[in-house]
Write a protein that holds these residues in place. Structure first.
Motif, PDB file in Angstrom:
ATOM      1  N   ALA A 156      -3.949 -55.071 -24.835  1.00  0.00           N
ATOM      2  CA  ALA A 156      -2.935 -55.821 -24.991  1.00  0.00           C
ATOM      3  C   ALA A 156      -1.440 -55.928 -24.191  1.00  0.00           C
ATOM      4  O   ALA A 156      -0.775 -56.472 -24.224  1.00  0.00           O
ATOM      5  N   LEU A 157      -1.349 -54.720 -24.053  1.00  0.00           N
ATOM      6  CA  LEU A 157       0.107 -54.891 -23.961  1.00  0.00           C
ATOM      7  C   LEU A 157       0.370 -54.807 -22.364  1.00  0.00           C
ATOM      8  O   LEU A 157       1.953 -54.892 -22.236  1.00  0.00           O
ATOM      9  N   ALA A 158      -0.706 -55.326 -21.713  1.00  0.00           N
ATOM     10  CA  ALA A 158      -0.714 -54.863 -19.870  1.00  0.00           C
ATOM     11  C   ALA A 158      -0.300 -55.882 -19.499  1.00  0.00           C
ATOM     12  O   ALA A 158      -1.610 -57.439 -19.555  1.00  0.00           O
ATOM     13  N   LEU A 159      -0.123 -56.427 -18.092  1.00  0.00           N
ATOM     14  CA  LEU A 159      -0.734 -57.557 -17.119  1.00  0.00           C
ATOM     15  C   LEU A 159      -1.808 -57.527 -16.547  1.00  0.00           C
ATOM     16  O   LEU A 159      -3.042 -58.530 -16.765  1.00  0.00           O
ATOM     17  N   ARG A 160      -2.393 -55.948 -16.589  1.00  0.00           N
ATOM     18  CA  ARG A 160      -3.413 -56.367 -15.293  1.00  0.00           C
ATOM     19  C   ARG A 160      -4.462 -54.554 -15.629  1.00  0.00           C
ATOM     20  O   ARG A 160      -3.332 -53.802 -15.566  1.00  0.00           O
ATOM     21  N   ILE A 161      -5.312 -54.284 -16.374  1.00  0.00           N
ATOM     22  CA  ILE A 161      -5.675 -53.270 -16.403  1.00  0.00           C
ATOM     23  C   ILE A 161      -6.098 -52.237 -14.935  1.00  0.00           C
ATOM     24  O   ILE A 161      -6.799 -52.968 -14.545  1.00  0.00           O
ATOM     25  N   ASN A 162      -5.136 -51.659 -14.318  1.00  0.00           N
ATOM     26  CA  ASN A 162      -5.251 -51.114 -12.787  1.00  0.00           C
ATOM     27  C   ASN A 162      -6.913 -49.812 -13.091  1.00  0.00           C
ATOM     28  O   ASN A 162      -7.615 -49.846 -12.368  1.00  0.00           O
ATOM     29  N   GLU A 163      -6.756 -49.573 -13.960  1.00  0.00           N
ATOM     30  CA  GLU A 163      -8.418 -48.378 -14.454  1.00  0.00           C
ATOM     31  C   GLU A 163      -7.804 -47.587 -15.572  1.00  0.00           C
ATOM     32  O   GLU A 163      -7.300 -48.031 -16.224  1.00  0.00           O
ATOM     33  N   GLU A 164      -8.950 -47.689 -15.889  1.00  0.00           N
ATOM     34  CA  GLU A 164      -9.813 -46.999 -17.228  1.00  0.00           C
ATOM     35  C   GLU A 164     -10.874 -46.185 -17.458  1.00  0.00           C
ATOM     36  O   GLU A 164     -11.682 -46.384 -16.184  1.00  0.00           O
ATOM     37  N   THR A 165     -10.875 -45.395 -17.134  1.00  0.00           N
ATOM     38  CA  THR A 165     -11.740 -44.179 -17.711  1.00  0.00           C
ATOM     39  C   THR A 165     -11.760 -43.587 -19.402  1.00  0.00           C
ATOM     40  O   THR A 165     -11.360 -43.242 -20.020  1.00  0.00           O
ATOM     41  N   SER A 166     -13.049 -43.196 -19.659  1.00  0.00           N
ATOM     42  CA  SER A 166     -13.784 -43.204 -21.399  1.00  0.00           C
ATOM     43  C   SER A 166     -14.429 -41.798 -20.391  1.00  0.00           C
ATOM     44  O   SER A 166     -15.176 -42.200 -20.269  1.00  0.00           O
ATOM     45  N   SER A 167     -14.759 -41.003 -21.994  1.00  0.00           N
ATOM     46  CA  SER A 167     -15.468 -39.992 -22.158  1.00  0.00           C
ATOM     47  C   SER A 167     -15.798 -39.316 -23.537  1.00  0.00           C
ATOM     48  O   SER A 167     -14.647 -39.404 -24.284  1.00  0.00           O
ATOM     49  N   GLY A 168     -16.819 -38.773 -23.357  1.00  0.00           N
ATOM     50  CA  GLY A 168     -16.931 -38.612 -25.311  1.00  0.00           C
ATOM     51  C   GLY A 168     -18.328 -36.780 -25.198  1.00  0.00           C
ATOM     52  O   GLY A 168     -18.931 -37.466 -23.670  1.00  0.00           O
ATOM     53  N   GLN A 169     -18.185 -36.016 -25.545  1.00  0.00           N
ATOM     54  CA  GLN A 169     -18.926 -34.687 -25.336  1.00  0.00           C
ATOM     55  C   GLN A 169     -18.785 -34.200 -27.011  1.00  0.00           C
ATOM     56  O   GLN A 169     -18.391 -34.292 -28.132  1.00  0.00           O
ATOM     57  N   ASP A 170     -20.278 -34.181 -26.804  1.00  0.00           N
ATOM     58  CA  ASP A 170     -20.878 -33.994 -28.355  1.00  0.00           C
ATOM     59  C   ASP A 170     -20.661 -32.615 -28.299  1.00  0.00           C
ATOM     60  O   ASP A 170     -21.500 -31.782 -27.471  1.00  0.00           O
ATOM     61  N   VAL A 171     -19.903 -32.270 -29.740  1.00  0.00           N
ATOM     62  CA  VAL A 171     -19.882 -30.570 -29.894  1.00  0.00           C
ATOM     63  C   VAL A 171     -20.114 -30.153 -31.200  1.00  0.00           C
ATOM     64  O   VAL A 171     -19.888 -29.023 -32.033  1.00  0.00           O
ATOM     65  N   THR A 172     -21.016 -30.736 -31.517  1.00  0.00           N
ATOM     66  CA  THR A 172     -22.238 -31.029 -32.692  1.00  0.00           C
ATOM     67  C   THR A 172     -22.962 -29.625 -33.213  1.00  0.00           C
ATOM     68  O   THR A 172     -22.669 -28.798 -33.924  1.00  0.00           O
ATOM     69  N   ASP A 173     -23.269 -29.260 -31.770  1.00  0.00           N
ATOM     70  CA  ASP A 173     -24.250 -27.826 -31.701  1.00  0.00           C
ATOM     71  C   ASP A 173     -23.421 -26.892 -31.552  1.00  0.00           C
ATOM     72  O   ASP A 173     -23.966 -25.933 -32.885  1.00  0.00           O
ATOM     73  N   GLU A 174     -22.081 -26.425 -30.933  1.00  0.00           N
ATOM     74  CA  GLU A 174     -21.886 -25.764 -31.249  1.00  0.00           C
ATOM     75  C   GLU A 174     -21.042 -25.639 -32.338  1.00  0.00           C
ATOM     76  O   GLU A 174     -20.699 -24.326 -32.274  1.00  0.00           O
ATOM     77  N   TYR A 175     -21.031 -26.396 -33.149  1.00  0.00           N
ATOM     78  CA  TYR A 175     -20.288 -26.279 -34.271  1.00  0.00           C
ATOM     79  C   TYR A 175     -21.027 -25.310 -35.710  1.00  0.00           C
ATOM     80  O   TYR A 175     -20.156 -25.045 -36.111  1.00  0.00           O
ATOM     81  N   VAL A 176     -22.540 -26.218 -35.487  1.00  0.00           N
ATOM     82  CA  VAL A 176     -23.270 -26.134 -35.717  1.00  0.00           C
ATOM     83  C   VAL A 176     -23.495 -24.129 -36.443  1.00  0.00           C
ATOM     84  O   VAL A 176     -24.069 -23.064 -36.757  1.00  0.00           O
ATOM     85  N   ASP A 177     -23.603 -23.473 -34.538  1.00  0.00           N
ATOM     86  CA  ASP A 177     -23.427 -22.624 -34.028  1.00  0.00           C
ATOM     87  C   ASP A 177     -22.655 -21.617 -34.983  1.00  0.00           C
ATOM     88  O   ASP A 177     -22.885 -20.075 -35.208  1.00  0.00           O
ATOM     89  N   LEU A 178     -21.499 -22.355 -34.700  1.00  0.00           N
ATOM     90  CA  LEU A 178     -20.241 -21.322 -34.913  1.00  0.00           C
ATOM     91  C   LEU A 178     -20.550 -21.146 -36.466  1.00  0.00           C
ATOM     92  O   LEU A 178     -20.529 -19.844 -37.136  1.00  0.00           O
ATOM     93  N   GLN A 179     -20.551 -21.882 -37.308  1.00  0.00           N
ATOM     94  CA  GLN A 179     -21.262 -21.765 -38.820  1.00  0.00           C
ATOM     95  C   GLN A 179     -21.652 -20.614 -39.172  1.00  0.00           C
ATOM     96  O   GLN A 179     -21.661 -20.494 -40.132  1.00  0.00           O
TER      97      GLN A 179
END
Length: 331
Positions: A156-179
């Motif tokens: 909402a702060l911008a006149l225009r959004i020139n580019e937007e990139t979102s990403s997500g990484q699931d680290v549940t398996d690694e966390y459980v293995d480490l525990q």
């Protein structure tokens, strides 16, 4: 004494082998993304993600009369429902703004409202024709459950959004293995401590202490990775690049001044000049001499070598023929 020390060393090596190879596996259970884990600061991540009891992190192994170590199965480690999904989220935004300073203030307001903090910021000034404009790049961390809300407010702060990139990484398996690996290492450490208490000589105690130091180093490494994953899952990272709205400058062509030719006066014919006539005559004479010289050179180089031998042969034939015939008789 030697037999007891050999048995002690073999037991320690067996403990390390089992700790490395017999880590239990806990199958993660799907948890709705709409209920992320409670945000915690990076300096003090929660000991148990999603409300997992702290007591589940350390359960000593059971010992059988035969001396074998039996580790817990996956069903004995921790309740599966206590481990939610751990998602590491990141986003990059490139915003076109009318006033960079105003938008920077708005970003700081968003950071404070959602309970986040600024990781880094960079501001540069660039010249555009006769005016200076400000560019900025800000990296911020926000609680995972405030990630989408923060993105909406930043857009909402911008006149225009020139580019937007979102990403997500699931680290549940690694966390459980480490525990699970951490629990096994802690059980091994407790067992080595028991051996250390029963060491009879200083040499035996030093050797057991070396094994204990190696196991504790692995525990610290695993615990550090667990803390990192916990903190990264609790806070998401957003990088905002601000670009000012640069005006379009129209270049006006400059008229080129035309050059008016200066009129030249018609030359007035001069009277007869004998000197010029003499120069022309001398030039003509030089031309004639040059032509005669070239003719002589051609005759000497080309004609004489070709015609001379023929002329000489003809004259010799005529001369000898005349001698044979003799002079005419007198009447």
């Amino acid at each position: 004494m030697r037999n007891s020390f050999a048995t002690l060393t073999s037991s320690i090596l067996l403990l390390q082998l089992l700790a490395a190879c017999a880590s239990p596996t806990v199958a993660p259970v799907e948890a709705p993304l709409a209920q992320p884990p409670a945000a915690q600061p990076l300096e003090a991540p929660p000991p148990g993600i999603g409300g997992a009891p702290e007591a589940a992190a350390e359960q000593p192994a059971e010992s059988q009369p035969s001396g074998a170590i039996i580790y817990r199965t996956s069903s004995e480690v921790a309740p599966a429902a206590a481990v939610p999904h751990l998602i590491v989220k990141d986003a990059q935004l490139t915003l076109l703004v009318d006033d960079t300073d105003r938008v920077i203030d708005g970003i700081m307001q968003v950071v404070g409202d959602v309970g986040g903090y600024v990781i880094s910021s960079r501001v540069t000034n660039q010249q555009w024709f006769d005016k200076t404009y400000k560019f900025a790049t800000i990296t911020m961390a926000v609680p995972a459950d405030e990630f989408e809300r923060a993105l909406r407010r930043l857009r909402a702060l911008a006149l225009r959004i020139n580019e937007e990139t979102s990403s997500g990484q699931d680290v549940t398996d690694e966390y459980v293995d480490l525990q699970s690996r951490l629990e096994s290492l802690e059980a091994t450490r407790d067992r080595i401590l028991d051996f250390l208490k029963r060491a009879n000589t200083v040499d035996d105690a030093l050797k057991v202490n070396e094994q204990l130091a190696a196991v504790e180093a692995q525990i610290e490494e695993v615990q550090g990775r667990i803390n990192y994953l916990s903190g990264r899952a609790s806070f998401s990272t957003i990088t905002i690049s601000l670009e000012p709205d640069l005006p379009v400058v129209t270049l006006t062509p400059t008229a080129t001044a035309s050059i008016t030719p200066t009129p030249t006066a018609t030359p007035t014919p001069l009277p007869w000049d004998p000197n010029k006539t003499f120069q022309r005559a001398r030039g003509t004479l030089s031309g004639i001499y040059q032509a005669i010289g070239e003719l002589v050179i051609w005759l000497a180089v080309v004609v004489v070598p070709v015609v001379g031998p023929l002329f000489l042969i003809g004259w010799l034939i005529w001369y000898f023929t005349r001698r044979r015939v003799g002079p005419p008789a007198a009447k």
